[in-house]
Design a protein around this motif. Structure first.
Motif, PDB file in Angstrom:
ATOM      1  N   ARG A 180       0.835  -1.196   0.000  1.00  0.00           N
ATOM      2  CA  ARG A 180       0.000   0.000   0.000  1.00  0.00           C
ATOM      3  C   ARG A 180       0.874   1.251   0.000  1.00  0.00           C
ATOM      4  O   ARG A 180       2.093   1.178   0.146  1.00  0.00           O
ATOM      5  N   TYR A 181       0.224   2.394  -0.167  1.00  0.00           N
ATOM      6  CA  TYR A 181       0.931   3.660  -0.052  1.00  0.00           C
ATOM      7  C   TYR A 181       0.079   4.622   0.765  1.00  0.00           C
ATOM      8  O   TYR A 181      -1.146   4.535   0.792  1.00  0.00           O
ATOM      9  N   GLY A 182       0.755   5.511   1.472  1.00  0.00           N
ATOM     10  CA  GLY A 182       0.067   6.503   2.285  1.00  0.00           C
ATOM     11  C   GLY A 182       0.326   7.894   1.742  1.00  0.00           C
ATOM     12  O   GLY A 182       1.355   8.154   1.118  1.00  0.00           O
ATOM     13  N   GLU A 183      -0.622   8.785   2.011  1.00  0.00           N
ATOM     14  CA  GLU A 183      -0.502  10.175   1.576  1.00  0.00           C
ATOM     15  C   GLU A 183      -0.791  11.059   2.781  1.00  0.00           C
ATOM     16  O   GLU A 183      -1.775  10.841   3.504  1.00  0.00           O
ATOM     17  N   ALA A 184       0.077  12.040   3.040  1.00  0.00           N
ATOM     18  CA  ALA A 184      -0.105  12.933   4.180  1.00  0.00           C
ATOM     19  C   ALA A 184       0.487  14.294   3.836  1.00  0.00           C
ATOM     20  O   ALA A 184       1.211  14.450   2.842  1.00  0.00           O
ATOM     21  N   TYR A 185       0.182  15.273   4.689  1.00  0.00           N
ATOM     22  CA  TYR A 185       0.612  16.651   4.433  1.00  0.00           C
ATOM     23  C   TYR A 185       1.264  17.230   5.690  1.00  0.00           C
ATOM     24  O   TYR A 185       0.786  17.020   6.809  1.00  0.00           O
ATOM     25  N   ARG A 203      -1.857  -0.587  -3.276  1.00  0.00           N
ATOM     26  CA  ARG A 203      -1.016  -0.466  -4.480  1.00  0.00           C
ATOM     27  C   ARG A 203      -1.296  -1.576  -5.487  1.00  0.00           C
ATOM     28  O   ARG A 203      -0.956  -1.454  -6.652  1.00  0.00           O
ATOM     29  N   HIS A 204      -1.877  -2.672  -5.023  1.00  0.00           N
ATOM     30  CA  HIS A 204      -2.182  -3.836  -5.848  1.00  0.00           C
ATOM     31  C   HIS A 204      -0.954  -4.335  -6.624  1.00  0.00           C
ATOM     32  O   HIS A 204      -0.949  -4.372  -7.857  1.00  0.00           O
TER      33      HIS A 204
END
Length: 321
Positions: free
Chosen positions: A215-220, A237-238
């Motif tokens: 998987r991947y994470g997104e943050a700010y 992410r498959h």
């Protein structure tokens, strides 16, 4: 960077080198053209969307090739402008206008193959968004005032301010990266890779992509609230979808060009691959339809990305600040 920034930078460095040896408008025009030339490769159609993306910023952005072209262009310009005695000055001015183009592109996250023909590695610092008014406007205003008042100090000031802003972007990127990595340790997140790059039009709010195998994470992260814990949103992410395309040129090309920051998704019978570096979930600037494993697309098409309105973008920026 965007065309206006490249055009203005090319004009500014040429005016700085040539000074008042030739009319200021003349050196500005030559520099603007030279600063734009490398990006004319966007008009070359390489056959499909993935080739067009990954073959942009290649030979036309290679430092050695631009260095070899500069004396020829200087000779042509000196002849057209009847300024043969200043040929050496034109050489330096046009060379700087040409090579500052890929060097400025290097600060973005896209990838610039400036080492050709020795290496095709797509170098990217990722400290600047592709459009940043705080870089472009001081440079543009200073250039306009220089042409209006015939005072070269304004142009020098514009170059100084814009260059310092580039340096600032790299410093603050390093600070943001350190804070983000420390926060990931506190949250017991062990990523394979971490990408930190600015959000649209600023260097105050930074987007991070946290990559794991599944998987991947997104943050700010915001300079205005540096101690606020990261709020990470996770997405699949498959990788199993990529396994079905392993060895297929288009899929491997995107994986290579994105430095591993890619994700796959199934859409009906089709498989999509997205470069996670540009855009934000769920809309990425570069998403391509690879077809199916049994019938891969010979010429993958680029999917349409949904861009937020200016009001939405401003609301998000205020929230993240």
């Amino acid at each position: 960077m965007d065309s206006l920034s490249q055009l203005t930078l090319g004009a500014a460095v040429t005016v700085a080198v040539m000074g008042k040896r030739v009319p200021l408008w003349q050196s500005a025009l030559v520099g603007a053209i030279a600063g734009t030339l490398p990006d004319l490769d966007v008009f070359i159609d390489h056959g499909d969307a993935i080739r067009n993306m990954t073959l942009h910023r290649t030979e036309s952005h290679a430092l050695i090739l631009l260095t070899l072209v500069a004396p020829l262009l200087a000779w042509l310009v000196a002849g057209v402008t009847h300024s043969r005695p200043y040929w050496r000055g034109w050489c330096l001015a046009i060379w700087l206008a040409l090579i500052t183009h890929p060097l400025l592109d290097l600060t973005t996250v896209y990838g610039t193959q400036l080492g050709l023909p020795f290496t095709d590695f797509p170098y990217a610092i990722g400290s600047m968004y592709i459009i940043d008014p705080l870089y472009t406007l001081p440079l543009l205003v200073a250039l306009v005032v220089t042409l209006w008042r015939h005072n070269l100090r304004w142009n020098q000031l514009g170059l100084l301010v814009s260059t310092l802003y580039l340096a600032w972007s790299m410093v603050i990127q390093g600070i943001a990266t350190r804070h983000i990595e420390q926060d990931l340790v506190h949250q017991s997140v062990m990523p394979q890779q971490v990408l930190v790059t600015p959000t649209a039009f600023n260097t105050l709010v930074w987007r991070t992509v946290i990559l794991t195998p599944e998987r991947y994470g997104e943050a700010y992260w915001s300079l205005m609230s540096p101690e606020r814990p990261l709020e990470i949103r996770w997405y699949p992410r498959h990788p199993e979808l990529f396994d079905a395309f392993r060895g297929q040129w288009h899929a491997e090309r995107v994986a290579w060009f994105s430095h591993g920051f890619y994700a796959m998704q199934q859409q009906g019978d089709d498989t999509l691959i997205s470069d996670l570096r540009m855009g934000e979930a769920p809309n990425y600037t570069f998403t391509f339809n690879l077809g199916s494993p049994t019938a891969p697309a010979m010429a993958p098409e680029r999917g349409a990305s949904v861009r937020p309105s200016l009001a939405q973008a401003w609301h998000k920026l205020r929230e993240r600040l």
